[in-house]
Design a protein around this motif. Structure first.
Motif, PDB file in Angstrom:
ATOM      1  N   ILE A 260       0.900  -1.212   0.218  1.00  0.00           N
ATOM      2  CA  ILE A 260      -0.128   0.039   0.124  1.00  0.00           C
ATOM      3  C   ILE A 260       1.186   1.435  -0.161  1.00  0.00           C
ATOM      4  O   ILE A 260       0.638   2.326  -0.773  1.00  0.00           O
ATOM      5  N   ALA A 261       1.851   1.369   0.801  1.00  0.00           N
ATOM      6  CA  ALA A 261       3.033   2.469   1.017  1.00  0.00           C
ATOM      7  C   ALA A 261       3.237   3.068  -0.588  1.00  0.00           C
ATOM      8  O   ALA A 261       3.512   4.317  -0.760  1.00  0.00           O
ATOM      9  N   HIS A 262       4.053   1.961  -1.333  1.00  0.00           N
ATOM     10  CA  HIS A 262       4.385   2.036  -2.334  1.00  0.00           C
ATOM     11  C   HIS A 262       3.614   2.418  -3.820  1.00  0.00           C
ATOM     12  O   HIS A 262       3.864   3.301  -4.296  1.00  0.00           O
ATOM     13  N   GLU A 266       3.152   6.327  -5.242  1.00  0.00           N
ATOM     14  CA  GLU A 266       3.382   6.608  -6.441  1.00  0.00           C
ATOM     15  C   GLU A 266       1.965   6.859  -7.627  1.00  0.00           C
ATOM     16  O   GLU A 266       2.459   8.398  -7.687  1.00  0.00           O
ATOM     17  N   ARG A 267       1.158   6.954  -6.498  1.00  0.00           N
ATOM     18  CA  ARG A 267       0.044   8.020  -6.647  1.00  0.00           C
ATOM     19  C   ARG A 267       0.140   9.455  -6.416  1.00  0.00           C
ATOM     20  O   ARG A 267      -0.631  10.495  -7.412  1.00  0.00           O
ATOM     21  N   ILE A 268       0.426   9.794  -5.085  1.00  0.00           N
ATOM     22  CA  ILE A 268       0.898  11.345  -4.518  1.00  0.00           C
ATOM     23  C   ILE A 268       2.164  12.292  -5.937  1.00  0.00           C
ATOM     24  O   ILE A 268       1.875  13.139  -5.944  1.00  0.00           O
ATOM     25  N   GLN A 288       4.980   2.634   6.624  1.00  0.00           N
ATOM     26  CA  GLN A 288       5.571   1.220   5.849  1.00  0.00           C
ATOM     27  C   GLN A 288       4.742  -0.485   6.179  1.00  0.00           C
ATOM     28  O   GLN A 288       4.508  -0.153   6.947  1.00  0.00           O
ATOM     29  N   ASN A 289       5.410  -1.404   4.881  1.00  0.00           N
ATOM     30  CA  ASN A 289       4.983  -2.565   5.162  1.00  0.00           C
ATOM     31  C   ASN A 289       3.361  -2.285   5.469  1.00  0.00           C
ATOM     32  O   ASN A 289       3.173  -3.561   6.628  1.00  0.00           O
ATOM     33  N   THR A 290       2.453  -1.869   5.037  1.00  0.00           N
ATOM     34  CA  THR A 290       1.315  -1.727   4.726  1.00  0.00           C
ATOM     35  C   THR A 290       0.941  -2.697   3.897  1.00  0.00           C
ATOM     36  O   THR A 290       0.910  -2.242   2.234  1.00  0.00           O
ATOM     37  N   SER A 291       0.054  -3.642   3.193  1.00  0.00           N
ATOM     38  CA  SER A 291      -0.294  -4.552   2.642  1.00  0.00           C
ATOM     39  C   SER A 291      -1.540  -4.199   2.553  1.00  0.00           C
ATOM     40  O   SER A 291      -2.512  -4.798   3.629  1.00  0.00           O
ATOM     41  N   LEU A 292      -2.250  -4.684   1.011  1.00  0.00           N
ATOM     42  CA  LEU A 292      -3.854  -4.820   0.700  1.00  0.00           C
ATOM     43  C   LEU A 292      -3.810  -5.808   0.098  1.00  0.00           C
ATOM     44  O   LEU A 292      -3.416  -6.123  -1.666  1.00  0.00           O
ATOM     45  N   TYR A 293      -4.611  -7.482  -0.138  1.00  0.00           N
ATOM     46  CA  TYR A 293      -5.445  -8.005  -1.016  1.00  0.00           C
ATOM     47  C   TYR A 293      -6.818  -7.706  -2.227  1.00  0.00           C
ATOM     48  O   TYR A 293      -7.442  -7.775  -1.890  1.00  0.00           O
TER      49      TYR A 293
END
Length: 394
Positions: A260-262, A266-268, A288-293
């Protein structure tokens, strides 16, 4: 047709409101008609029954008056009030005072023939005031056979009438919402055709801008290229929204575990030029290290619409803050805000509450559809002239 399926889904709120209002009025009107007819029919059948019983009651009244006459003549010999198993009776004087009665209920003299307390009454006035009686009332029990017959007929008639009314109501409802459906079909068709025509020029512009080496450009030319870049990204966002709108049900999701952080960073970065042109500052607080499937393209589309709206409806020299933690994303702006009464309608397709700026009113509708697909929760809080905050949690 895909457009029809999309329309049936996205017009759910407006259709429900239209259906509810029309159905409520129609059902109320139908109930009033059925009730009015039932009452008139019941009243007519009751009058018919009373007229049929009138002859029997008149015979009883005649017999009672004759007995009263005999009692009057032979009062010194027989002081026994006449009685009968066939009827009950009462006599009143000219001042409406009760002389004698076998009736256990209260009698009334303002009607000649009436039904009350399950008994049929007939009020007569004899030619002579025998034993001082001016009014003679005779009464027999109502067997209620006519009432059972009326109930069966009304049940049958009302069932048929309501069925016919429902069919007519359905036809009227289809005619009633047809203009709205047609208008939405035309709008969706226009969007689909427009999207198709935008595809080639948008792709060409974006691709060529990305190929330009900006390091070798002078400041004046660089400013022009940046303006073209901003315009191209704006058109690209609109194109992507319109594409998702018309093809949303057909887009195959390629779900994966997203960093998610990446993606947010990227969108910002993508929106920095657009924010700079509007003199809006972008801030972010990202864990950091936040994820979502989920599908990356759909997540990016959700995020793009939230950031784009935060920039678009902001004030000059305003700010947009994107906060990311392990359970949510919050996009907050310092913009014009939204009236509380309109917040519930923000996610409706084509809903727009600011006529001076904005697009088609489809951004938050797309956000809502993506959120529903992945069971994400959306909460919007806003205050006019202060700003708006959108929470997306999972």
């Amino acid at each position: 047709m895909s457009v029809s399926k999309s329309l049936d889904t996205d017009l759910l709120r407006s259709e429900k409101q239209t259906l509810f209002r029309f159905s409520s009025l129609y059902i109320l009107f139908s109930i009033v008609i059925v009730f009015a007819f039932s009452f008139m029919y019941y009243d007519a059948q009751k009058d018919l029954m009373l007229q049929e019983k009138r002859h029997e009651l008149q015979e009883h009244s005649k017999n009672l008056i004759e007995d009263l006459k005999q009692l009057h003549i032979n009062f010194d010999k027989n002081k026994y009030y006449p009685r009968s198993d066939a009827y009950e009776s009462a006599i009143l004087d000219s001042d409406e005072n009760l002389i004698f009665q076998t009736i256990k209920t209260r009698v009334k003299l303002n009607e000649i023939l009436y039904l009350g307390d399950g008994m049929i009454h007939l009020v007569s006035i004899p030619e002579s005031y025998y034993v001082g009686a001016k009014f003679v009332i005779v009464m027999i029990k109502d067997d209620e056979l006519w009432l059972e017959h009326v109930k069966k007929e009304l049940l049958l008639f009302n069932s048929i009438a309501l069925s016919v009314m429902l069919i007519v109501g359905y036809i009227l409802l289809q005619l009633f919402i047809k203009p709205m459906r047609d208008a939405m079909h035309l709008l969706d068709r226009f969007i689909k055709d427009t999207t198709h025509e935008l595809n080639t020029p948008v792709s060409t512009i974006v691709t060529n801008i990305e190929m330009i080496n900006k390091e070798n450009l002078d400041e004046k030319t660089l400013k022009k290229i940046n303006r073209i870049d901003i315009g191209a990204k704006t058109i690209s966002n609109i194109y992507q929204d319109l594409t998702y709108l018309t093809l949303g049900n057909k887009i195959i999701s390629n779900d994966e575990t997203l960093d998610i952080a990446h993606v947010v960073e990227e969108r910002i970065e993508y929106f920095k030029s657009l924010a700079s042109a509007r003199k809006v500052t972008l801030h972010s607080t990202i864990i950091q290290n936040t994820s979502l499937y989920m599908d990356k393209g759909k997540f990016s589309k959700l995020l793009d619409n939230l950031i784009s709206n935060a920039i678009k409806y902001n004030k000059m020299q305003g700010s947009v803050t994107v906060h990311v933690d392990t359970r949510r994303i919050v996009v907050e702006d310092s913009g014009i805000g939204i009236a509380k009464k309109n917040i519930a309608k923000l996610q409706d397709r084509y809903a727009r509450f600011n006529k001076s700026s904005g697009g088609f009113g489809i951004g938050l509708n797309i956000v809502s559809s993506i959120a529903k697909e992945y069971s994400l929760n959306i909460k919007i809080t806003s205050e006019e002239k202060i700003g708006t905050k959108v929470h997306v949690s999972w």
